[in-house]
Design a protein around this motif. Structure first.
Motif, PDB file in Angstrom:
ATOM      1  N   PRO A  43       0.872  -1.295  -0.070  1.00 34.70           N
ATOM      2  CA  PRO A  43      -0.113  -0.008  -0.214  1.00 34.70           C
ATOM      3  C   PRO A  43       0.836   1.144   0.115  1.00 34.70           C
ATOM      4  O   PRO A  43       2.040   1.225   0.607  1.00 34.70           O
ATOM      5  CB  PRO A  43      -0.752   0.066   1.480  1.00 34.70           C
ATOM      6  N   GLU A  44       0.321   2.339  -0.644  1.00 35.60           N
ATOM      7  CA  GLU A  44       1.314   3.716  -0.844  1.00 35.60           C
ATOM      8  C   GLU A  44       1.707   4.171   0.572  1.00 35.60           C
ATOM      9  O   GLU A  44       2.613   4.717   0.750  1.00 35.60           O
ATOM     10  CB  GLU A  44       0.606   4.480  -1.601  1.00 35.60           C
ATOM     11  N   TYR A  45       1.252   3.964   1.556  1.00 37.50           N
ATOM     12  CA  TYR A  45       1.503   4.606   2.625  1.00 37.50           C
ATOM     13  C   TYR A  45       2.618   3.689   3.575  1.00 37.50           C
ATOM     14  O   TYR A  45       3.277   4.330   4.446  1.00 37.50           O
ATOM     15  CB  TYR A  45       0.250   4.714   3.948  1.00 37.50           C
ATOM     16  N   ILE A  46       2.884   2.439   3.149  1.00 32.42           N
ATOM     17  CA  ILE A  46       3.999   1.822   3.828  1.00 32.42           C
ATOM     18  C   ILE A  46       5.386   2.287   3.859  1.00 32.42           C
ATOM     19  O   ILE A  46       5.939   2.440   4.982  1.00 32.42           O
ATOM     20  CB  ILE A  46       3.889  -0.008   3.376  1.00 32.42           C
ATOM     21  N   PRO A  47       5.937   2.659   2.559  1.00 36.63           N
ATOM     22  CA  PRO A  47       7.202   3.342   2.694  1.00 36.63           C
ATOM     23  C   PRO A  47       7.168   4.490   3.448  1.00 36.63           C
ATOM     24  O   PRO A  47       8.342   4.806   4.182  1.00 36.63           O
ATOM     25  CB  PRO A  47       7.408   3.680   1.129  1.00 36.63           C
ATOM     26  N   ARG A  48       6.086   5.329   3.367  1.00 40.10           N
ATOM     27  CA  ARG A  48       6.246   6.595   4.329  1.00 40.10           C
ATOM     28  C   ARG A  48       6.006   6.132   5.684  1.00 40.10           C
ATOM     29  O   ARG A  48       6.726   7.059   6.664  1.00 40.10           O
ATOM     30  CB  ARG A  48       5.059   7.435   3.962  1.00 40.10           C
ATOM     31  N   LEU A  49       5.292   5.057   6.116  1.00 42.86           N
ATOM     32  CA  LEU A  49       5.276   4.622   7.520  1.00 42.86           C
ATOM     33  C   LEU A  49       6.479   4.119   7.930  1.00 42.86           C
ATOM     34  O   LEU A  49       6.853   4.574   9.058  1.00 42.86           O
ATOM     35  CB  LEU A  49       4.293   3.876   7.711  1.00 42.86           C
ATOM     36  N   LEU A  50       7.164   3.347   7.102  1.00 44.45           N
ATOM     37  CA  LEU A  50       8.536   2.969   7.424  1.00 44.45           C
ATOM     38  C   LEU A  50       9.571   4.007   7.642  1.00 44.45           C
ATOM     39  O   LEU A  50      10.332   3.973   8.603  1.00 44.45           O
ATOM     40  CB  LEU A  50       9.118   1.766   6.640  1.00 44.45           C
ATOM     41  N   ALA A  51       9.570   5.046   6.824  1.00 40.82           N
ATOM     42  CA  ALA A  51      10.467   6.189   6.904  1.00 40.82           C
ATOM     43  C   ALA A  51      10.194   6.652   8.229  1.00 40.82           C
ATOM     44  O   ALA A  51      11.285   7.107   8.945  1.00 40.82           O
ATOM     45  CB  ALA A  51      10.283   6.988   5.543  1.00 40.82           C
ATOM     46  N   TYR A  52       8.940   7.190   8.536  1.00 38.52           N
ATOM     47  CA  TYR A  52       8.755   7.778   9.685  1.00 38.52           C
ATOM     48  C   TYR A  52       9.257   7.144  11.098  1.00 38.52           C
ATOM     49  O   TYR A  52       9.681   7.599  11.777  1.00 38.52           O
ATOM     50  CB  TYR A  52       7.066   7.991   9.780  1.00 38.52           C
ATOM     51  N   GLN A  53       8.964   5.676  10.978  1.00 35.63           N
ATOM     52  CA  GLN A  53       9.127   4.814  12.076  1.00 35.63           C
ATOM     53  C   GLN A  53      10.808   5.053  12.312  1.00 35.63           C
ATOM     54  O   GLN A  53      11.317   5.029  13.454  1.00 35.63           O
ATOM     55  CB  GLN A  53       8.843   3.437  12.056  1.00 35.63           C
ATOM     56  N   LEU A  54      11.526   4.685  11.236  1.00 33.87           N
ATOM     57  CA  LEU A  54      12.988   4.581  11.365  1.00 33.87           C
ATOM     58  C   LEU A  54      13.531   6.280  11.796  1.00 33.87           C
ATOM     59  O   LEU A  54      14.573   6.166  12.511  1.00 33.87           O
ATOM     60  CB  LEU A  54      13.610   4.399   9.950  1.00 33.87           C
ATOM     61  N   LYS A  55      12.912   7.284  11.179  1.00 30.53           N
ATOM     62  CA  LYS A  55      13.554   8.583  11.593  1.00 30.53           C
ATOM     63  C   LYS A  55      13.098   8.747  13.017  1.00 30.53           C
ATOM     64  O   LYS A  55      13.987   9.580  13.794  1.00 30.53           O
ATOM     65  CB  LYS A  55      12.800   9.408  10.656  1.00 30.53           C
ATOM     66  N   TYR A  56      11.658   8.334  13.609  1.00 26.18           N
ATOM     67  CA  TYR A  56      11.528   8.531  15.139  1.00 26.18           C
ATOM     68  C   TYR A  56      12.691   8.011  15.872  1.00 26.18           C
ATOM     69  O   TYR A  56      13.067   8.413  16.926  1.00 26.18           O
ATOM     70  CB  TYR A  56      10.144   8.026  15.069  1.00 26.18           C
TER      71      TYR A  56
END
Length: 78
Positions: A43-56
């Motif tokens: 789903p299109e939100y997955i790469p953004r969500l992973l990037a957010y998690q890793l940045k956090y």
């Protein structure tokens, strides 16, 4: 950048192999393999969500408040 390359880039930026990244994120290894090989599209939100998690996580590590596997609870200092 397509989803397959983005997810692979995010995983590689952590220095984790697929199994470690799978355990860290809760995404099955086979799913990661399929996404990275572009056999399936996340789903299109997955790469953004992973990037957010890793940045956090990186920000918390920089503050010294986060350890991989942390339950979110801080131990009281003795």
């Amino acid at each position: 950048m397509d989803s397959a390359n983005k997810i692979k880039e995010l995983r590689e930026s952590t220095g984790m192999n697929r199994r470690e990244f799978s355990e860290h994120t809760g995404i099955p290894v086979r799913t990661l393999e399929d996404w990275e090989a572009a056999r399936r599209t996340p789903p299109e939100y997955i790469p953004r969500l992973l990037a957010y998690q890793l940045k956090y996580e990186e920000l918390m590590r920089m503050k010294g408040e986060f350890v991989v596997g942390d339950t979110g609870r801080k131990e009281e200092e003795e």
